[in-house]
Design a protein around this motif. Structure first.
Motif, PDB file in Angstrom:
ATOM      1  N   ILE A   1      24.333  37.244  56.599  1.00 45.36           N
ATOM      2  CA  ILE A   1      24.723  37.479  55.207  1.00 45.36           C
ATOM      3  C   ILE A   1      23.927  36.549  54.300  1.00 45.36           C
ATOM      4  O   ILE A   1      23.882  35.338  54.537  1.00 45.36           O
ATOM      5  CB  ILE A   1      26.229  37.202  55.021  1.00 45.36           C
ATOM      6  N   ASP A   2      23.308  37.104  53.291  1.00 43.09           N
ATOM      7  CA  ASP A   2      22.678  36.291  52.241  1.00 43.09           C
ATOM      8  C   ASP A   2      23.350  36.642  50.931  1.00 43.09           C
ATOM      9  O   ASP A   2      23.372  37.810  50.543  1.00 43.09           O
ATOM     10  CB  ASP A   2      21.178  36.601  52.147  1.00 43.09           C
ATOM     11  N   LEU A   3      23.896  35.634  50.284  1.00 46.71           N
ATOM     12  CA  LEU A   3      24.664  35.925  49.070  1.00 46.71           C
ATOM     13  C   LEU A   3      24.642  34.704  48.161  1.00 46.71           C
ATOM     14  O   LEU A   3      24.883  33.588  48.615  1.00 46.71           O
ATOM     15  CB  LEU A   3      26.105  36.267  49.481  1.00 46.71           C
ATOM     16  N   ASP A   4      24.310  34.917  46.901  1.00 53.60           N
ATOM     17  CA  ASP A   4      24.351  33.817  45.931  1.00 53.60           C
ATOM     18  C   ASP A   4      25.460  34.069  44.924  1.00 53.60           C
ATOM     19  O   ASP A   4      25.632  35.191  44.467  1.00 53.60           O
ATOM     20  CB  ASP A   4      23.024  33.753  45.138  1.00 53.60           C
ATOM     21  N   ILE A   5      26.169  33.017  44.607  1.00 52.04           N
ATOM     22  CA  ILE A   5      27.183  33.123  43.559  1.00 52.04           C
ATOM     23  C   ILE A   5      26.770  32.165  42.446  1.00 52.04           C
ATOM     24  O   ILE A   5      26.569  30.973  42.706  1.00 52.04           O
ATOM     25  CB  ILE A   5      28.583  32.718  44.083  1.00 52.04           C
ATOM     26  N   MET A   6      26.658  32.680  41.239  1.00 53.65           N
ATOM     27  CA  MET A   6      26.265  31.819  40.119  1.00 53.65           C
ATOM     28  C   MET A   6      27.507  31.173  39.500  1.00 53.65           C
ATOM     29  O   MET A   6      28.596  31.711  39.615  1.00 53.65           O
ATOM     30  CB  MET A   6      25.538  32.644  39.043  1.00 53.65           C
ATOM     31  N   PRO A   7      27.331  30.031  38.831  1.00 47.26           N
ATOM     32  CA  PRO A   7      28.489  29.400  38.192  1.00 47.26           C
ATOM     33  C   PRO A   7      29.159  30.380  37.228  1.00 47.26           C
ATOM     34  O   PRO A   7      28.479  31.046  36.455  1.00 47.26           O
ATOM     35  CB  PRO A   7      27.885  28.219  37.431  1.00 47.26           C
ATOM     36  N   GLY A   8      30.450  30.459  37.298  1.00 48.11           N
ATOM     37  CA  GLY A   8      31.195  31.322  36.390  1.00 48.11           C
ATOM     38  C   GLY A   8      31.157  32.801  36.745  1.00 48.11           C
ATOM     39  O   GLY A   8      31.810  33.603  36.087  1.00 48.11           O
TER      40      GLY A   8
ATOM     41  N   LYS B   1      31.896  36.354  38.543  1.00 49.29           N
ATOM     42  CA  LYS B   1      33.026  36.978  39.226  1.00 49.29           C
ATOM     43  C   LYS B   1      32.488  38.030  40.188  1.00 49.29           C
ATOM     44  O   LYS B   1      31.869  39.008  39.759  1.00 49.29           O
ATOM     45  CB  LYS B   1      33.971  37.697  38.255  1.00 49.29           C
ATOM     46  N   VAL B   2      32.721  37.800  41.471  1.00 51.20           N
ATOM     47  CA  VAL B   2      32.184  38.698  42.487  1.00 51.20           C
ATOM     48  C   VAL B   2      33.326  39.330  43.268  1.00 51.20           C
ATOM     49  O   VAL B   2      34.217  38.631  43.739  1.00 51.20           O
ATOM     50  CB  VAL B   2      31.252  37.945  43.464  1.00 51.20           C
ATOM     51  N   ALA B   3      33.297  40.655  43.397  1.00 51.54           N
ATOM     52  CA  ALA B   3      34.311  41.333  44.208  1.00 51.54           C
ATOM     53  C   ALA B   3      33.692  41.746  45.535  1.00 51.54           C
ATOM     54  O   ALA B   3      32.606  42.320  45.562  1.00 51.54           O
ATOM     55  CB  ALA B   3      34.842  42.554  43.468  1.00 51.54           C
ATOM     56  N   LEU B   4      34.385  41.386  46.629  1.00 57.34           N
ATOM     57  CA  LEU B   4      33.937  41.808  47.951  1.00 57.34           C
ATOM     58  C   LEU B   4      34.800  42.977  48.385  1.00 57.34           C
ATOM     59  O   LEU B   4      36.023  42.849  48.464  1.00 57.34           O
ATOM     60  CB  LEU B   4      34.092  40.674  48.973  1.00 57.34           C
ATOM     61  N   ILE B   5      34.178  44.108  48.652  1.00 56.19           N
ATOM     62  CA  ILE B   5      34.950  45.245  49.131  1.00 56.19           C
ATOM     63  C   ILE B   5      34.384  45.721  50.460  1.00 56.19           C
ATOM     64  O   ILE B   5      33.284  45.322  50.859  1.00 56.19           O
ATOM     65  CB  ILE B   5      34.939  46.412  48.110  1.00 56.19           C
ATOM     66  N   GLY B   6      35.156  46.518  51.144  1.00 57.32           N
ATOM     67  CA  GLY B   6      34.690  47.031  52.431  1.00 57.32           C
ATOM     68  C   GLY B   6      35.865  47.341  53.325  1.00 57.32           C
ATOM     69  O   GLY B   6      36.975  46.876  53.078  1.00 57.32           O
TER      70      GLY B   6
ATOM     71  N   GLN C   1      36.398  46.823  39.365  1.00 58.38           N
ATOM     72  CA  GLN C   1      35.486  47.382  38.366  1.00 58.38           C
ATOM     73  C   GLN C   1      35.691  46.728  37.007  1.00 58.38           C
ATOM     74  O   GLN C   1      34.745  46.455  36.280  1.00 58.38           O
ATOM     75  CB  GLN C   1      35.735  48.886  38.262  1.00 58.38           C
ATOM     76  N   GLU C   2      36.947  46.445  36.713  1.00 59.28           N
ATOM     77  CA  GLU C   2      37.281  45.893  35.397  1.00 59.28           C
ATOM     78  C   GLU C   2      36.780  44.460  35.219  1.00 59.28           C
ATOM     79  O   GLU C   2      36.200  44.123  34.199  1.00 59.28           O
ATOM     80  CB  GLU C   2      38.799  45.958  35.199  1.00 59.28           C
ATOM     81  N   ILE C   3      37.005  43.612  36.208  1.00 59.73           N
ATOM     82  CA  ILE C   3      36.726  42.187  35.946  1.00 59.73           C
ATOM     83  C   ILE C   3      35.470  41.653  36.620  1.00 59.73           C
ATOM     84  O   ILE C   3      34.996  40.582  36.280  1.00 59.73           O
ATOM     85  CB  ILE C   3      37.921  41.279  36.310  1.00 59.73           C
ATOM     86  N   ALA C   4      34.929  42.342  37.621  1.00 59.86           N
ATOM     87  CA  ALA C   4      33.809  41.763  38.362  1.00 59.86           C
ATOM     88  C   ALA C   4      32.497  41.903  37.600  1.00 59.86           C
ATOM     89  O   ALA C   4      32.258  42.885  36.898  1.00 59.86           O
ATOM     90  CB  ALA C   4      33.701  42.424  39.737  1.00 59.86           C
ATOM     91  N   ASP C   5      31.639  40.855  37.724  1.00 63.03           N
ATOM     92  CA  ASP C   5      30.278  40.974  37.228  1.00 63.03           C
ATOM     93  C   ASP C   5      29.435  41.697  38.268  1.00 63.03           C
ATOM     94  O   ASP C   5      28.443  42.317  37.949  1.00 63.03           O
ATOM     95  CB  ASP C   5      29.669  39.581  37.012  1.00 63.03           C
ATOM     96  N   ARG C   6      29.861  41.538  39.524  1.00 65.58           N
ATOM     97  CA  ARG C   6      29.055  42.085  40.605  1.00 65.58           C
ATOM     98  C   ARG C   6      30.002  42.535  41.710  1.00 65.58           C
ATOM     99  O   ARG C   6      31.022  41.882  41.974  1.00 65.58           O
ATOM    100  CB  ARG C   6      28.133  40.996  41.138  1.00 65.58           C
TER     101      ARG C   6
ATOM    102  N   GLY D   1      25.612  45.128  43.553  1.00 63.46           N
ATOM    103  CA  GLY D   1      25.144  45.374  42.189  1.00 63.46           C
ATOM    104  C   GLY D   1      26.279  45.302  41.188  1.00 63.46           C
ATOM    105  O   GLY D   1      27.371  44.827  41.511  1.00 63.46           O
ATOM    106  N   THR D   2      26.045  45.751  39.977  1.00 65.95           N
ATOM    107  CA  THR D   2      27.104  45.773  38.969  1.00 65.95           C
ATOM    108  C   THR D   2      28.172  46.762  39.428  1.00 65.95           C
ATOM    109  O   THR D   2      27.892  47.649  40.238  1.00 65.95           O
ATOM    110  CB  THR D   2      26.569  46.239  37.604  1.00 65.95           C
ATOM    111  N   PRO D   3      29.382  46.619  38.907  1.00 65.05           N
ATOM    112  CA  PRO D   3      30.441  47.554  39.301  1.00 65.05           C
ATOM    113  C   PRO D   3      30.018  48.997  39.114  1.00 65.05           C
ATOM    114  O   PRO D   3      30.270  49.842  39.966  1.00 65.05           O
ATOM    115  CB  PRO D   3      31.595  47.181  38.364  1.00 65.05           C
ATOM    116  N   GLU D   4      29.343  49.228  38.043  1.00 71.43           N
ATOM    117  CA  GLU D   4      28.918  50.591  37.759  1.00 71.43           C
ATOM    118  C   GLU D   4      27.969  51.102  38.837  1.00 71.43           C
ATOM    119  O   GLU D   4      28.132  52.195  39.381  1.00 71.43           O
ATOM    120  CB  GLU D   4      28.231  50.620  36.395  1.00 71.43           C
ATOM    121  N   GLU D   5      26.987  50.250  39.173  1.00 77.64           N
ATOM    122  CA  GLU D   5      25.998  50.640  40.177  1.00 77.64           C
ATOM    123  C   GLU D   5      26.645  50.945  41.528  1.00 77.64           C
ATOM    124  O   GLU D   5      26.315  51.918  42.194  1.00 77.64           O
ATOM    125  CB  GLU D   5      24.961  49.531  40.368  1.00 77.64           C
TER     126      GLU D   5
END
Lengths: 274, 222, 235
Positions: free
Chosen positions: A38-45, A47-52, A229-234, A247-251
């Protein structure tokens, strides 16, 4: 691993540096390989949602960051410091308890089953770590905790014991308990999936509130797609131990062509996702 | 003429109460102490400590208390050619080591029984291992131990009667003495001895019930 | 250190002579406790408040007073009780004394077994129009008894370790033999050590066996709560 050493030398964190960096993380339980690089970066501030699907390893990802699970291989870098390895005589060795403690202070977590301390009042649940870990004066700790309890709408319950609360209230206390520590990264491990459906809303409301403050990075493992979808940046979709879409919630939730993701989302929207 | 009655037996037995209580209190204190030490020993990260405590527990649970008592009283002084053993010491040592071994399993079991999530939550709050044990695990584990600890207190009270066999002047000892001169009074004597022990046990019985109530509250049920 | 191997080997055959008595007494008092325990359980199930209260406290009395004193009562005092009293041999006294004491514990085991059978089983039996006796024999007991087996096994081991108490009234088990040997030779060390070893050698494998059985039953019946009740009563 020279690049790891480099990071440890750097002082301070710039705004464009990730606060958490997973580098080629693998994790096996016995013969079962749960995470396969797994390669994953989280930037300060951020909001990332993990789904699966269940068993895809999303919970394991945040548990490793909270030091509840040790990666089989790979690095987790928090604020430029390697979490599970430390420098000893110019060698990287397995981190000891002291090292883990220094780094995980910036991280907080809310659990699926709340894990409130049943022998303490609501207020004590919040103050105990402030007093014993952060060495704060009792009075100050109580003031800060009361403010937080009011923020999650439970100021009047400070004297109650966890067993006297509903599931949703327990989870809000658990969030207050984590928040008073003022972490830079907050982890949410399926925080609504142990709740009765009618109690989910009040908990999501609090998370929404926290997210609005913006300062804190958040990683949410969740089955609430609309909420993600509502609160996540990614949004990150995990499947079979790898990141299959990101990607973005939309993507991810609307425009992706990934078949596995499509069928996962399809099952979900038909109401039998887990 | 046999003309002793309950009123004559009573004061004789009363003379032994203080010895019985003394042995009870000392044995209880040391049993609990040993139970915690051995209970933690069994959970130690050090294999040697774990094996050694396990060995001690099996030895004392595998043999009989009365044998251990005689062994401490008669055999140890001979083995080491020393007269360390006062009766009190031999008695308290045997009872404590025996019940300490049994209760260590309760200590160990209760600590293990605390929900795993509790330790995880404590880790997430960045507590040290020691703080996790002191602030989160032990307070809950001790609540679980209480009822069994109460039960064992009654067991220990019963066990104290054995010290009369190595010459300590407890309730039973005085009763036996009186019986040896007044065999006809045996029913009165032994019934009264039983009543004495029961009266001593009563507060412990109620304490145990109270402990069960406390234990039902305030333990994690995730 | 003052250990003498020649004493050890000299005392060994002498002490071992008592082993059969010890083992026979263990099984005899165990059987007594199993039967007497059944009686307590039966009495407690009679729906009569005063009787229930009485039985509960008699059991509590027996359970919380020393078995050693109960043994003395039966051996020394029982013959002196006017009317019903009679002289019992040391061996018989020990069977009765130890047996009665542990019957109160055994009764709890039975009770936990019976209570572990769900209420629905009684209701289903009623629905099938079973008689009371049929319900017990065909439905309740077949479910109540198996999970109690490890606990009952535990009590056999516990009572085995309790039996040397009988040496105090002259039952010639291994502890008594060791004391006799010790008194003769003014040396208790080796003889008492032999007794300890014998207990360990016999009870440890039995305990391991019971633990195995317990795990097996746990898996089969999934009734952890009643099996956890092991009180580990020694004495």
């Amino acid at each position: 691993m020279p690049q790891v050493m480099d990071k440890e030398v750097k002082q301070g964190v710039q705004q464009d540096e990730p606060i958490v960096k997973y580098e080629n993380i693998c994790k096996s339980f016995g013969d079962l390989e749960v995470l396969k690089g797994i390669d994953l970066d989280i930037m300060p501030g951020e909001k990332v949602a993990l789904i699966g699907p269940s068993g895809s390893g999303k919970t394991t990802i945040i548990r490793m960051l909270m030091t509840l699970e040790e990666p089989t291989s790979g690095n987790i870098i928090v604020n430029g410091k390697n979490l599970w390895k430390m420098n000893k005589n110019d060698h990287l060795v397995r981190a000891n308890d002291k090292h883990l403690r220094q780094i995980r202070g910036d991280i907080g977590m809310v659990f699926q089953h709340f894990n409130l301390f049943p022998h303490m009042t609501i207020l004590e649940n919040c103050t105990t770590a402030l007093i014993h870990v952060k060495k704060m004066e009792k009075k100050e700790a109580e003031e800060r905790s009361m403010k937080m309890l009011e923020k999650v709408g439970l100021g009047d319950k400070f004297d109650a014991y966890p067993s006297q609360l509903s599931g949703g209230q327990k989870q809000r206390v658990a969030m207050a308990r984590a928040l008073v520590m003022r972490p830079q990264v907050m982890l949410f491990d399926e925080v609504t999936s142990a709740l009765d459906p009618e109690l989910v809303g009040e908990v999501l409301e609090v998370i929404r509130d926290i997210a609005k403050d913006g300062e804190m990075a958040m990683i949410l493992v969740t089955h609430e797609m609309d909420f993600a979808q509502e609160i996540a940046d990614r949004v990150v979709f995990l499947d079979n131990g790898v990141i299959a879409e990101e990607g973005t919630p939309e993507e991810v939730l609307e425009k992706s062509n990934n078949e596995r993701l499509q069928s996962f989302l399809h099952r979900f929207r038909n109401g039998n996702g887990v | 003429m046999i003309d002793i009655s309950i009123l004559d037996v009573f004061p004789v037995l009363l003379k032994g109460v203080s010895v019985t209580i003394q042995v009870l209190v000392l044995s209880a204190i040391f049993s609990y102490l040993i139970a915690f030490i051995a209970g933690f020993g069994r959970l130690s990260k050090n294999v040697l400590v774990r094996k050694f405590t396990g060995f001690y527990i099996e030895i004392f649970r595998g043999t009989s208390l009365i044998v251990q008592l005689f062994w401490f009283y008669y055999a140890i002084p001979m083995l080491f050619n020393v007269q360390v053993g006062s009766e009190l010491m031999a008695g308290v040592l045997a009872i404590s080591l025996n019940y300490g071994a049994y209760m260590s399993e309760i200590v160990r079991g209760s600590i293990i029984a605390v929900d795993k999530g509790q330790r995880e939550a404590a880790t997430a709050l960045n507590m040290t291992r020691f703080q996790q044990m002191r602030l989160v695990i032990l307070p809950q584990a001790v609540r679980m131990m209480l009822p069994e600890f109460g039960n064992y207190l009654i067991q220990i009270l019963k066990a104290t009667s054995l010290v009369s066999l190595i010459g300590m002047t407890d309730i039973l000892y005085h009763g036996n003495m009186l019986r040896s001169t007044n065999i006809a009074m045996a029913p009165t004597i032994y019934l009264l001895i039983l009543v004495f022990y029961f009266i001593l046990a009563l507060p412990l019985i109620f304490l145990t019930r109270k402990a069960e109530d406390i234990s039902k509250k305030g333990v994690a049920s995730s | 250190m003052n250990w003498k191997w020649d004493m050890f080997f000299d005392a060994f055959p002498f002490v071992v002579q008592g082993l059969w008595i010890t083992i026979a007494l263990t099984f005899a008092s165990y059987l007594f406790a199993l039967l007497f325990g059944f009686m307590w359980t039966f009495l407690k199930r009679i729906p009569n408040k005063p009787l229930n209260w009485l039985v509960t406290w008699v059991m509590e009395f027996i359970r919380s007073t020393p078995p050693l004193v109960q043994l003395f009562f039966i051996f020394y005092a029982w013959p002196m009780v006017p009317g019903i009293g009679m002289t019992l041999s040391p061996f018989t006294s020990a069977i009765v004394g130890i047996g009665i004491h542990y019957s109160t514990y055994i009764s709890e085991v039975y009770r936990s077994g019976i209570e572990s059978v769900g209420k629905g089983q009684w209701e289903a039996s009623r629905a099938l129009n079973f008689t009371r006796w049929q319900t017990w024999r065909k439905v309740i007991l077949p479910q109540a008894l198996p999970p109690t087996i490890p606990m009952l096994g535990n009590y056999l081991i516990i009572m085995f370790k309790e039996v040397p108490l009988a040496s105090t009234i002259g039952v010639t088990g291994i502890l008594h033999m060791a004391n006799t040997y010790g008194a003769h030779h003014f040396r208790y060390l080796e003889a008492l050590t032999i007794v300890a070893i014998l207990f360990l050698v016999l009870s440890y494998p039995a305990a391991v066996l019971v633990r195995k059985l317990e795990e097996k039953m746990n898996r089969r019946f999934d009734k952890n709560e009643i099996l956890k009740e092991d009180k580990g009563v020694v004495m």
